[in-house]
Design an enzyme around this catalytic site. Sequence first.
Site, short mmCIF file in Angstrom:
data_model
loop_
_atom_site.label_atom_id
_atom_site.label_comp_id
_atom_site.label_asym_id
_atom_site.label_seq_id
_atom_site.Cartn_x
_atom_site.Cartn_y
_atom_site.Cartn_z
N SER A 50 0.83 -1.21 0.00
CA SER A 50 0.00 0.00 0.00
C SER A 50 0.86 1.25 0.00
O SER A 50 2.06 1.21 0.31
CB SER A 50 -0.91 0.01 1.23
OG SER A 50 -0.12 0.22 2.39
N ASP A 83 -1.43 -1.25 -3.66
CA ASP A 83 -2.72 -1.12 -2.99
C ASP A 83 -2.94 0.32 -2.53
O ASP A 83 -2.03 0.95 -1.98
CB ASP A 83 -2.70 -2.08 -1.78
CG ASP A 83 -4.02 -2.17 -1.04
OD1 ASP A 83 -5.07 -2.12 -1.70
OD2 ASP A 83 -3.98 -2.33 0.20
N HIS A 84 -4.15 0.82 -2.72
CA HIS A 84 -4.55 2.13 -2.18
C HIS A 84 -3.59 3.27 -2.49
O HIS A 84 -3.20 4.01 -1.59
CB HIS A 84 -4.73 2.06 -0.66
CG HIS A 84 -6.04 1.49 -0.26
ND1 HIS A 84 -7.23 2.13 -0.46
CD2 HIS A 84 -6.34 0.31 0.32
CE1 HIS A 84 -8.22 1.37 -0.01
NE2 HIS A 84 -7.71 0.26 0.46
N ASP A 105 -6.84 4.76 -5.80
CA ASP A 105 -7.95 4.97 -4.87
C ASP A 105 -8.37 6.42 -4.87
O ASP A 105 -7.80 7.25 -4.19
CB ASP A 105 -7.51 4.53 -3.46
CG ASP A 105 -8.57 4.80 -2.41
OD1 ASP A 105 -9.68 5.25 -2.78
OD2 ASP A 105 -8.29 4.55 -1.23
N HIS A 205 -12.65 -4.89 0.14
CA HIS A 205 -11.65 -4.35 1.06
C HIS A 205 -12.17 -4.51 2.48
O HIS A 205 -13.36 -4.68 2.71
CB HIS A 205 -11.40 -2.87 0.76
CG HIS A 205 -10.53 -2.66 -0.43
ND1 HIS A 205 -9.28 -2.09 -0.35
CD2 HIS A 205 -10.72 -2.97 -1.73
CE1 HIS A 205 -8.74 -2.03 -1.55
NE2 HIS A 205 -9.59 -2.56 -2.41
N GLY A 206 -11.25 -4.43 3.45
CA GLY A 206 -11.68 -4.52 4.85
C GLY A 206 -12.17 -5.89 5.23
O GLY A 206 -12.96 -6.04 6.16
N ASN A 227 -9.31 -8.72 -0.07
CA ASN A 227 -8.15 -8.06 0.56
C ASN A 227 -8.16 -8.27 2.07
O ASN A 227 -9.16 -7.96 2.72
CB ASN A 227 -8.21 -6.56 0.31
CG ASN A 227 -7.86 -6.16 -1.11
OD1 ASN A 227 -7.82 -6.99 -2.01
ND2 ASN A 227 -7.62 -4.89 -1.31
N VAL A 228 -7.05 -8.74 2.60
CA VAL A 228 -6.93 -8.94 4.05
C VAL A 228 -5.57 -8.39 4.49
O VAL A 228 -4.54 -8.75 3.90
CB VAL A 228 -7.01 -10.43 4.44
CG1 VAL A 228 -6.89 -10.58 5.96
CG2 VAL A 228 -8.30 -11.06 3.94
ZN ZN Z 1 -8.34 -1.50 1.32
#
Ligand code: ZN
Length: 279
Positions: A50, A83-84, A105, A205-206, A227-228
Amino acid sequence: MTLVSARDLVTDAARSGTGIGAFNVIHLETAEALVRASAQAGLPVIVQISQNCADYHGGLEPIAVATLAVARRAETPVAVHLDHAERPDLVDEAIALGFGSVMFDGGALPYDENVAVTAAVTERAHAAGVYVEGELGEVGGKDGAHAPGVRTDPDEARAFVEATGVDALAVAVGSSHAMTDRTASLDLSLIARLHDALSVPLVLHGSSGVADAVITDAVRAGMTKINVSTHLNGFFTRAIRSVLDADERLVDSRRYLAPARDALADEAARMLRLFALEG
Ligand SMILES: [Zn+2]
């Protein structure tokens, strides 16, 4: 097998109606554990870095180069994903470093601005053959709070995908980032409606805050990339805590990082099987 693009892994999972695990790299030991998890499960994995992680390391390149090197040595298919990313220049850097996929994002931006910036980023990524995940409808929880009730509207999602050209879409369906208990409920009928409305795979996500059975229900309803991060970090950190609690004279960091790496690999392997509906 070796380094592959998330495009292949997400497309294969979407076709077969299964889920593909996408787990966050925090440092080198995480990357090693996640690749080992893939080998243990005999299933592919997406490892993702990320913007927050890049910032923690003072830049994307060091952790990215290390993670790409670990992925290239894998026995199973491993994709390295950004990521993000909220900064378009970080996407450009990831592409130059050899990432096969990126998430831009723009979920916190007003809709029109999210469309404009995501479309521009996607055009540059596609020119380099890179797969793009976009986000519509902010997935909550930056402060660890429960889901704020934001939901992605299927018609708006379809318009967003058409206007931006993204290859996969992160949607808000009830999960929230950074939860340390697994109590979130997901709107399964909304997942099914989004799946029907969109030509691209859906990303959850989350997922750390979502129980096993709810995640598999979400996969069956049409969710593909799962996503973890927080949930797996817990296994890593609890293993360190128990080693340190048992020996207060220990100073060699490998003595607590190795068991933490093992604990993370075991849980990540279990999740890969679960998401593949082999659990
Ligand atoms: Zn996420």
